[in-house]
Scaffold this motif. Sequence first.
Motif, PDB file in Angstrom:
ATOM      1  N   ASN A 223      37.895  39.748  40.837  1.00 47.03           N
ATOM      2  CA  ASN A 223      37.732  39.490  42.425  1.00 47.03           C
ATOM      3  C   ASN A 223      36.656  39.192  41.692  1.00 47.03           C
ATOM      4  OD1 ASN A 223      36.939  38.596  44.768  1.00 47.03           O
ATOM      5  ND2 ASN A 223      36.927  41.029  45.382  1.00 47.03           N
ATOM      6  N   ASP A 224      35.660  37.835  41.610  1.00 47.23           N
ATOM      7  CA  ASP A 224      34.093  37.581  41.838  1.00 47.23           C
ATOM      8  C   ASP A 224      33.460  37.153  42.909  1.00 47.23           C
ATOM      9  OD1 ASP A 224      32.423  36.819  39.966  1.00 47.23           O
ATOM     10  OD2 ASP A 224      32.114  34.569  40.284  1.00 47.23           O
ATOM     11  N   ASN A 225      33.476  39.015  43.785  1.00 47.10           N
ATOM     12  CA  ASN A 225      32.556  38.704  44.637  1.00 47.10           C
ATOM     13  C   ASN A 225      32.741  37.962  46.078  1.00 47.10           C
ATOM     14  OD1 ASN A 225      30.744  40.324  46.107  1.00 47.10           O
ATOM     15  ND2 ASN A 225      28.698  39.173  45.184  1.00 47.10           N
TER      16      ASN A 225
ATOM     17  N   SER B  94      48.416  39.900  28.431  1.00 48.20           N
ATOM     18  CA  SER B  94      47.672  40.180  29.945  1.00 48.20           C
ATOM     19  C   SER B  94      47.382  39.301  30.367  1.00 48.20           C
ATOM     20  CB  SER B  94      45.987  41.148  29.260  1.00 48.20           C
ATOM     21  OG  SER B  94      46.193  42.785  28.955  1.00 48.20           O
ATOM     22  N   ILE B  95      47.303  38.725  31.460  1.00 52.28           N
ATOM     23  CA  ILE B  95      46.208  37.324  32.338  1.00 52.28           C
ATOM     24  C   ILE B  95      45.993  38.135  33.084  1.00 52.28           C
ATOM     25  CG2 ILE B  95      47.677  35.934  32.864  1.00 52.28           C
ATOM     26  CD1 ILE B  95      50.276  37.946  32.662  1.00 52.28           C
ATOM     27  N   VAL B  96      44.083  36.838  32.212  1.00 53.44           N
ATOM     28  CA  VAL B  96      42.814  37.838  33.466  1.00 53.44           C
ATOM     29  C   VAL B  96      42.788  35.403  34.846  1.00 53.44           C
ATOM     30  CG1 VAL B  96      40.514  37.946  32.755  1.00 53.44           C
ATOM     31  CG2 VAL B  96      41.733  39.127  31.762  1.00 53.44           C
ATOM     32  N   ILE B  97      42.674  36.494  35.531  1.00 47.72           N
ATOM     33  CA  ILE B  97      42.700  35.579  36.868  1.00 47.72           C
ATOM     34  C   ILE B  97      41.243  35.593  37.024  1.00 47.72           C
ATOM     35  CG2 ILE B  97      43.881  34.579  38.618  1.00 47.72           C
ATOM     36  CD1 ILE B  97      46.725  35.664  37.316  1.00 47.72           C
ATOM     37  N   PRO B  98      40.332  34.987  37.297  1.00 47.63           N
ATOM     38  CA  PRO B  98      39.374  34.856  37.814  1.00 47.63           C
ATOM     39  C   PRO B  98      39.586  34.335  39.247  1.00 47.63           C
ATOM     40  CG  PRO B  98      39.096  33.240  36.590  1.00 47.63           C
ATOM     41  CD  PRO B  98      40.558  34.146  36.412  1.00 47.63           C
ATOM     42  N   ALA B  99      38.952  35.149  40.065  1.00 50.55           N
ATOM     43  CA  ALA B  99      39.468  34.550  42.521  1.00 50.55           C
ATOM     44  C   ALA B  99      37.924  34.717  42.783  1.00 50.55           C
ATOM     45  CB  ALA B  99      40.599  35.257  42.244  1.00 50.55           C
ATOM     46  N   TYR B 100      37.395  33.628  42.892  1.00 53.83           N
ATOM     47  CA  TYR B 100      36.731  33.533  43.942  1.00 53.83           C
ATOM     48  C   TYR B 100      37.354  32.310  45.192  1.00 53.83           C
ATOM     49  CZ  TYR B 100      32.382  32.326  46.253  1.00 53.83           C
ATOM     50  OH  TYR B 100      31.309  31.903  46.976  1.00 53.83           O
ATOM     51  N   ASN B 101      37.064  33.588  46.694  1.00 53.79           N
ATOM     52  CA  ASN B 101      37.659  32.617  47.938  1.00 53.79           C
ATOM     53  C   ASN B 101      38.599  32.249  47.395  1.00 53.79           C
ATOM     54  OD1 ASN B 101      35.176  33.617  49.041  1.00 53.79           O
ATOM     55  ND2 ASN B 101      34.350  31.239  48.887  1.00 53.79           N
ATOM     56  N   GLU B 102      39.770  32.581  46.888  1.00 53.22           N
ATOM     57  CA  GLU B 102      41.271  32.503  46.184  1.00 53.22           C
ATOM     58  C   GLU B 102      42.002  32.916  47.443  1.00 53.22           C
ATOM     59  OE1 GLU B 102      41.563  29.689  45.127  1.00 53.22           O
ATOM     60  OE2 GLU B 102      40.446  29.656  43.381  1.00 53.22           O
ATOM     61  N   ALA B 103      42.198  33.371  48.771  1.00 52.50           N
ATOM     62  CA  ALA B 103      42.467  33.881  49.421  1.00 52.50           C
ATOM     63  C   ALA B 103      44.537  33.082  50.121  1.00 52.50           C
ATOM     64  CB  ALA B 103      42.242  34.040  50.852  1.00 52.50           C
TER      65      ALA B 103
ATOM     66  N   PHE C 209      43.833  44.638  39.382  1.00 57.01           N
ATOM     67  CA  PHE C 209      42.629  44.043  40.025  1.00 57.01           C
ATOM     68  C   PHE C 209      40.947  44.929  39.739  1.00 57.01           C
ATOM     69  CE2 PHE C 209      44.308  45.176  44.313  1.00 57.01           C
ATOM     70  CZ  PHE C 209      42.545  45.603  44.790  1.00 57.01           C
ATOM     71  N   VAL C 210      40.092  43.880  39.725  1.00 59.49           N
ATOM     72  CA  VAL C 210      38.445  44.230  39.894  1.00 59.49           C
ATOM     73  C   VAL C 210      37.310  43.830  39.841  1.00 59.49           C
ATOM     74  CG1 VAL C 210      39.104  45.383  37.654  1.00 59.49           C
ATOM     75  CG2 VAL C 210      37.956  43.704  37.271  1.00 59.49           C
ATOM     76  N   THR C 211      37.024  43.784  40.264  1.00 57.76           N
ATOM     77  CA  THR C 211      35.727  43.324  41.721  1.00 57.76           C
ATOM     78  C   THR C 211      34.515  42.467  40.540  1.00 57.76           C
ATOM     79  OG1 THR C 211      36.825  43.888  43.664  1.00 57.76           O
ATOM     80  CG2 THR C 211      33.912  43.240  43.723  1.00 57.76           C
ATOM     81  N   ASN C 212      33.780  41.997  40.359  1.00 62.07           N
ATOM     82  CA  ASN C 212      32.984  41.489  39.544  1.00 62.07           C
ATOM     83  C   ASN C 212      31.745  41.180  40.804  1.00 62.07           C
ATOM     84  OD1 ASN C 212      30.540  40.476  37.713  1.00 62.07           O
ATOM     85  ND2 ASN C 212      31.829  39.045  38.059  1.00 62.07           N
ATOM     86  N   SER C 213      30.748  42.758  40.648  1.00 63.10           N
ATOM     87  CA  SER C 213      30.654  42.207  41.272  1.00 63.10           C
ATOM     88  C   SER C 213      28.283  41.495  41.718  1.00 63.10           C
ATOM     89  CB  SER C 213      29.359  43.789  42.043  1.00 63.10           C
ATOM     90  OG  SER C 213      28.528  44.463  40.808  1.00 63.10           O
ATOM     91  N   GLY C 214      28.663  41.309  40.032  1.00 64.09           N
ATOM     92  CA  GLY C 214      27.918  40.312  39.904  1.00 64.09           C
ATOM     93  C   GLY C 214      26.649  40.550  38.178  1.00 64.09           C
TER      94      GLY C 214
ATOM     95  N   GLY D 121      32.647  31.911  33.994  1.00 69.54           N
ATOM     96  CA  GLY D 121      31.836  32.557  33.177  1.00 69.54           C
ATOM     97  C   GLY D 121      32.180  33.656  33.228  1.00 69.54           C
ATOM     98  N   TYR D 122      31.110  34.456  34.217  1.00 68.49           N
ATOM     99  CA  TYR D 122      31.054  35.675  34.047  1.00 68.49           C
ATOM    100  C   TYR D 122      32.264  36.247  34.702  1.00 68.49           C
ATOM    101  CZ  TYR D 122      25.908  35.468  33.843  1.00 68.49           C
ATOM    102  OH  TYR D 122      25.006  35.325  33.378  1.00 68.49           O
ATOM    103  N   ALA D 123      33.218  36.024  35.579  1.00 67.62           N
ATOM    104  CA  ALA D 123      34.339  36.853  36.269  1.00 67.62           C
ATOM    105  C   ALA D 123      35.496  36.856  34.683  1.00 67.62           C
ATOM    106  CB  ALA D 123      34.391  35.836  36.843  1.00 67.62           C
ATOM    107  N   VAL D 124      35.688  35.857  34.020  1.00 69.98           N
ATOM    108  CA  VAL D 124      36.774  35.637  32.966  1.00 69.98           C
ATOM    109  C   VAL D 124      36.317  36.330  31.730  1.00 69.98           C
ATOM    110  CG1 VAL D 124      37.549  34.298  30.815  1.00 69.98           C
ATOM    111  CG2 VAL D 124      37.221  33.304  32.955  1.00 69.98           C
ATOM    112  N   ARG D 125      34.345  36.772  31.614  1.00 70.24           N
ATOM    113  CA  ARG D 125      34.125  37.808  30.856  1.00 70.24           C
ATOM    114  C   ARG D 125      34.349  38.798  31.024  1.00 70.24           C
ATOM    115  NH1 ARG D 125      28.484  35.168  29.776  1.00 70.24           N
ATOM    116  NH2 ARG D 125      28.074  37.399  29.332  1.00 70.24           N
ATOM    117  N   TYR D 126      34.491  39.176  32.538  1.00 68.05           N
ATOM    118  CA  TYR D 126      34.441  40.486  33.448  1.00 68.05           C
ATOM    119  C   TYR D 126      36.210  41.371  32.929  1.00 68.05           C
ATOM    120  CZ  TYR D 126      33.333  44.079  36.331  1.00 68.05           C
ATOM    121  OH  TYR D 126      33.456  45.706  36.927  1.00 68.05           O
ATOM    122  N   GLY D 127      37.153  40.052  32.476  1.00 68.59           N
ATOM    123  CA  GLY D 127      38.181  40.385  32.595  1.00 68.59           C
ATOM    124  C   GLY D 127      38.522  40.807  30.817  1.00 68.59           C
TER     125      GLY D 127
END
Length: 245
Positions: free
Chosen positions: A40-42, A4-13, A63-68, A73-79
């Motif tokens: 997707n970190d919101n 598995s590859i976990v990729i946090p993404a915030y405004n990475e369009a 993909f999943v969205t971390n709404s908060g 760190g929160y985004a990676v932990r979510y993944g």
Amino acid sequence: MRLSIVIPAYNEAESIGETIEELVSVLSEKQMNYEILVVNDNSKDNTLEVLESLKAKHDALNFVTNSGPNGFGYAVRYGLERFSGDCVAVMMADLSDSPHDLVKFYETMMAGNYDCVFGSRFMKGGKTIDYPGVKKVINRVANAIIRMVMNIKYNDTTNAFKLYKRHTIEGVKPFLSPHFNLTIELPLKAIIRGFSFAVVPNSWTNRKYGESKLKIREMGSRYFFILMYCFIEKYFSRGDFEKKW
């Protein structure tokens, strides 16, 4: 062994499409069993729409969205609570980490049956491309402090790009870091809790688009907190958290 590859993404369009396409190309060519899980970190841009378009093309992408709460760190932990593989890599959304290095990490883990594989950009065979000068100096000073405090030889603890077996991730919980300090919490806990690891050289390339999410002035005290936490665990916990063989 499924990767598995976990990729946090915030405004990475602007970056995430190229990153996913490159990963799919390299991993599919190697005929690997894998999933890509983007968190997707919101995001406030159209990152989500880009991911939806990519998902229609690539079955291996989820993909999943971390709404908060939000933050690296929160985004990676979510993944890390949601990946499906037997091992998991944390990679950046801006293609600063090479998919070819990921293959090397995976093959090293398989060959040596390691619990973790860490990359180093600052050992023989490693390299950085277009690394901002001030950040590079701060990086080397920070890593030197970590090595001295923790009495370890590994010289690139702050590098987020690492590979862990599932049982290693379970073994370093609970996670404390909400931000980029998670990049040192995961490997330091793995080392002091007795998980086996290998270090291999890897490359790093500065992002083409957007701005780095790492704000050094905001992160200094947070890194120091996690470093002190790991120091206390190493020298005062009497092995209560060590891996039980």
